[in-house]
Scaffold this active site. Sequence first.
Site, PDB file in Angstrom:
ATOM      1  N   TYR A 134       0.834  -1.202   0.000  1.00  0.00           N
ATOM      2  CA  TYR A 134       0.000   0.000   0.000  1.00  0.00           C
ATOM      3  C   TYR A 134       0.869   1.252   0.000  1.00  0.00           C
ATOM      4  O   TYR A 134       0.641   2.193  -0.768  1.00  0.00           O
ATOM      5  CB  TYR A 134      -0.914  -0.018   1.224  1.00  0.00           C
ATOM      6  N   LYS A 189       1.089   4.256  -2.739  1.00  0.00           N
ATOM      7  CA  LYS A 189       0.685   5.627  -2.390  1.00  0.00           C
ATOM      8  C   LYS A 189       1.861   6.605  -2.418  1.00  0.00           C
ATOM      9  O   LYS A 189       1.667   7.781  -2.766  1.00  0.00           O
ATOM     10  CB  LYS A 189      -0.008   5.633  -1.022  1.00  0.00           C
TER      11      LYS A 189
END
Length: 238
Positions: free
Chosen positions: A152, A156
């Site tokens: 993740y 990001k």
Amino acid sequence: MAGELQGKTALVTGASRGIGLAIARELIGAGAWVAMVSRTAEPLARAAEGIGGHAIPGDVSTTEGVHTLATYVGELLGDAPDLIVSAAGAFSLARLDQASPEDFDRQIAANLRGPFLLVRAFLPAMLRRRTGHFVTVGSVAGQAAFPENGGYAASKFGVRGLHEVLRAEVRGTGVRATLIEPAATDTPLWDPIDPDARADLPSRASMLRPEDVARAVLFAATQPAGVQISSIAVEAAG
């Protein structure tokens, strides 16, 4: 405010639930015509019917999916939408030594590849007409490292880099770019994890609501043409 986006068109990905659905609802409430995109056709159709959006099932993490979407939207509108909001996302937790390559790839595809493909598909038309706005939903995990966030965070942090390059490349063209970076937000992405059962994660009651993020998107989207909100960090107070 009602009517601020009257006559404007928008495309929102991940729009069948969570942050994407809240953003679509907010934009429609402000008067925009909104194409709502998601891979889940039936939930998307129900969501669009409930708020007055235009459902377009599709997978924006693939080149073929975005080409099909861009072709359809281009024929439907005769141009690129005024506003593109990348809110589709994937999230899971695993230590780096235990994470699967398949899950890592899934998060990169949904969170990073998707926004890139949308820029690639719609930016040329925006540059020709010298107007347009890309809003990308990033995350606090694109600024700070958290355990078990390998895939993740990689996606990001990448989204933040992609945004900065886009912002540099469109400077002076009339096209705008905004990155929204919310802290933990109570969406269905947390359902498989059950953060309330873990002391090392924020409780769902303490998280932001999807509507909090949606209001930040609307704020950026309703600025005068000569004003660009480069980024907004959104966190729960207290």
